[in-house]
Design an enzyme around this catalytic site. Structure first.
Site, PDB file in Angstrom:
ATOM      1  N   LEU A  14       0.818  -1.228  -0.078  1.00  0.00           N
ATOM      2  CA  LEU A  14      -0.057  -0.069   0.204  1.00  0.00           C
ATOM      3  C   LEU A  14       0.794   1.301  -0.114  1.00  0.00           C
ATOM      4  O   LEU A  14       0.395   2.381  -0.676  1.00  0.00           O
ATOM      5  CB  LEU A  14      -0.789   0.042   1.301  1.00  0.00           C
ATOM      6  CG  LEU A  14      -1.948  -0.994   1.366  1.00  0.00           C
ATOM      7  CD1 LEU A  14      -2.675  -0.990   2.655  1.00  0.00           C
ATOM      8  CD2 LEU A  14      -2.848  -0.803   0.190  1.00  0.00           C
ATOM      9  N   GLY A  17       7.207   4.328   4.203  1.00  0.00           N
ATOM     10  CA  GLY A  17       7.893   5.648   4.586  1.00  0.00           C
ATOM     11  C   GLY A  17       8.944   5.240   5.512  1.00  0.00           C
ATOM     12  O   GLY A  17       9.601   4.346   5.603  1.00  0.00           O
ATOM     13  N   GLY A  18       9.476   6.412   6.156  1.00  0.00           N
ATOM     14  CA  GLY A  18      10.402   6.015   7.145  1.00  0.00           C
ATOM     15  C   GLY A  18      10.486   5.175   8.074  1.00  0.00           C
ATOM     16  O   GLY A  18      11.496   4.771   8.609  1.00  0.00           O
ATOM     17  N   ALA A  20       7.802   2.547   8.421  1.00  0.00           N
ATOM     18  CA  ALA A  20       7.458   0.952   8.191  1.00  0.00           C
ATOM     19  C   ALA A  20       6.797   1.048   6.698  1.00  0.00           C
ATOM     20  O   ALA A  20       6.629   2.229   5.909  1.00  0.00           O
ATOM     21  CB  ALA A  20       6.387   0.634   8.991  1.00  0.00           C
ATOM     22  N   LYS A  37       1.533  -3.675   9.164  1.00  0.00           N
ATOM     23  CA  LYS A  37       2.429  -2.537   9.279  1.00  0.00           C
ATOM     24  C   LYS A  37       3.839  -3.478   9.539  1.00  0.00           C
ATOM     25  O   LYS A  37       4.060  -3.725  10.707  1.00  0.00           O
ATOM     26  CB  LYS A  37       1.974  -1.768   9.989  1.00  0.00           C
ATOM     27  CG  LYS A  37       3.138  -0.169  10.190  1.00  0.00           C
ATOM     28  CD  LYS A  37       2.410   0.787  10.674  1.00  0.00           C
ATOM     29  CE  LYS A  37       3.271   2.154  10.408  1.00  0.00           C
ATOM     30  NZ  LYS A  37       2.286   3.292  10.736  1.00  0.00           N
ATOM     31  N   ASP A 131       1.388  12.133  17.131  1.00  0.00           N
ATOM     32  CA  ASP A 131       1.473  12.349  15.782  1.00  0.00           C
ATOM     33  C   ASP A 131       0.322  12.663  15.239  1.00  0.00           C
ATOM     34  O   ASP A 131      -0.043  12.058  14.057  1.00  0.00           O
ATOM     35  CB  ASP A 131       2.103  11.251  15.192  1.00  0.00           C
ATOM     36  CG  ASP A 131       2.750  11.630  13.806  1.00  0.00           C
ATOM     37  OD1 ASP A 131       3.003  12.746  13.426  1.00  0.00           O
ATOM     38  OD2 ASP A 131       3.164  10.692  12.983  1.00  0.00           O
TER      39      ASP A 131
END
Length: 337
Positions: A14, A17-18, A20, A37, A131
Site C-alpha cells: 500500500l 515511509g521512514g 514502516a 504494518k 503524531d
C-alpha cells in the site's frame, strides 16, 4: 502470495515511509481484510527496540474505542517486526482535504469531536499519540472517524539525546510547541495538533506552513497570530474560539483534556445540522460531494423548489465528478505531511 506465519496472506503493498511499509492482507482464519504494518529492519538495530516495540504495541492494543483503530496482532518473523491492524474502508482526512480543502464549521467540528473522543479514551489510559495529523485520521465509508498509528510514534526514541531528532522525522506541521522544542509532553500536545487540523479544515491553509523545517518550527514556537475567522469571515465565533484555545502556546491555557475540548465543540456545533453533517462525511468518504450542511429556514415557512434551485442542484451534481478523485484509503497511513 506471501504469508506471515500462515496466518496473514499479503495481497499487495500500500505505501512505505521512514518507519514502516504497509500491506493490504487477509487474516486467513477469519477471511477478513486487515492491514499489516511491517517496521523497517534498521529500527531493530536500535538499543532496546524490541522491548519498546512490545511495550508500545501492547499499550496500543489495550485501547478499545470506536474512534481508534484496533490492533489485532503483533510479532516478529524472519522479515522483522510487524503489527496487524483493523482495515478501515475509506480515505484519510488528508485525502479528503486534498479534494475539499475547506470543510466548513459543522463538518470540521464533527470530525474534531470524534477525534477528541478517541484521544480522551487513550489519554485516560496513559497513551499519548504524538503524531496527530490528517494522514493519521481515517474517514470510513460508514462515516466513522478513526485515529491510526496510536503509540507507534514513540518507537523511534532510543535515548534522550535523540528525542528531538526523532520527533522531527517527517514534516512537523502539526507539532505542539513543547514537542517541537523537545520538551516533555502530555495529552494537551495532541490537542494542539488537533487544533492545527481544525484550522486547516476551516481555512484551507496550514497555520505553520514554511519552506524549511526551521521555518516551520519557528512559526510553531511563535504561535498563531490570526484565528481562522480572520482568514474566512464565515467561520463562527464559537468555532474560532475552540480552535484558538487548542492552539495556545502555553499548555496550561489550552483545554485541560480531550473531554473538555469535546464539550466545547459540542456547544459550538449546530444541533440542527449534526445528522446532515454525518451524512456529508459518508459522502466525502465515498468520493462524493457533501450535502449542504448549513440550511437555514425562516420559522413557519417552507422553501418550494424553483427553476433556479433545480439548476443549482444540477450544478452540485456536476461537482461530484471533481470530488470523485478522493481515492479509497486504508488505516495505518504512514507518516506524511
Amino acid at each position: 502470495m506471501k504469508k506471515i506465519d500462515e496466518t496473514y496472506r499479503i495481497e499487495r503493498a500500500l505505501a512505505t515511509g521512514g518507519t514502516a511499509a504497509l500491506f493490504k492482507a487477509v487474516q486467513v482464519s477469519l477471511d477478513r481484510p486487515v492491514v499489516v504494518k511491517r517496521l523497517h529492519a534498521h529500527l531493530a538495530a536500535e538499543p532496546g527496540f524490541a522491548e519498546r516495540f512490545a511495550t508500545e504495541a501492547k499499550a496500543a492494543a489495550r485501547l478499545d474505542h470506536a474512534n481508534i483503530v484496533r490492533i489485532i496482532d503483533f510479532g516478529r518473523d524472519d522479515a522483522g517486526h510487524y503489527i496487524v491492524m483493523e482495515y478501515v474502508d475509506g480515505p484519510s482526512l488528508k485525502e479528503v482535504l486534498a479534494a475539499r480543502p475547506v470543510l466548513g464549521d459543522d463538518l470540521a467540528l464533527l470530525v474534531a469531536r470524534e477525534i477528541c473522543l478517541g484521544l480522551d479514551h487513550a489519554h485516560r489510559r496513559g497513551v499519548v499519540h504524538r503524531d496527530i495529523k490528517p494522514a493519521n485520521v481515517m474517514i470510513g465509508r460508514d462515516g466513522r472517524v478513526v485515529i491510526t498509528d496510536f503509540g507507534l510514534a514513540k518507537l523511534h526514541r532510543p535515548d534522550a539525546q535523540q528525542t528531538l531528532a526523532s520527533t522531527l522525522l517527517g514534516t512537523p506541521l502539526y507539532m505542539s510547541p513543547e514537542q517541537a522544542a523537545g520538551e516533555a509532553i502530555d495529552g494537551r500536545s495532541d490537542l494542539f495538533s488537533l487544533g492545527t487540523i481544525c484550522y486547516e479544515a476551516l481555512t484551507g491553509a496550514q497555520p505553520f506552513f514554511g519552506d524549511t523545517y526551521a521555518a516551520v518550527i519557528r512559526k510553531i514556537l511563535n504561535g498563531v497570530s490570526a484565528g481562522p475567522k480572520r482568514l474566512r469571515g464565515d467561520v463562527r465565533p464559537a468555532t474560532d474560539a475552540v480552535v484558538m484555545k487548542a492552539l495556545e502556546l502555553d499548555p496550561a491555557k489550552r483545554f485541560r483534556d480531550a473531554a473538555e475540548m469535546a464539550s466545547a465543540i459540542e456547544a459550538a456545533l449546530d444541533p440542527e445540522t449534526i445528522a446532515s453533517s454525518r451524512a456529508s462525511l459518508r459522502l466525502l468518504a465515498c468520493g462524493e460531494d457533501a450535502v449542504p450542511h448549513r440550511v437555514r429556514r425562516l420559522p413557519g415557512k417552507r422553501r418550494a423548489s424553483s427553476p433556479a434551485r433545480v439548476t443549482a442542484i444540477a450544478a452540485g451534481a456536476a461537482a461530484l465528478l471533481v470530488l470523485a478523485a478522493v481515492r479509497t484509503g486504508v488505516l495505518g497511513v504512514l507518516p506524511q505531511s
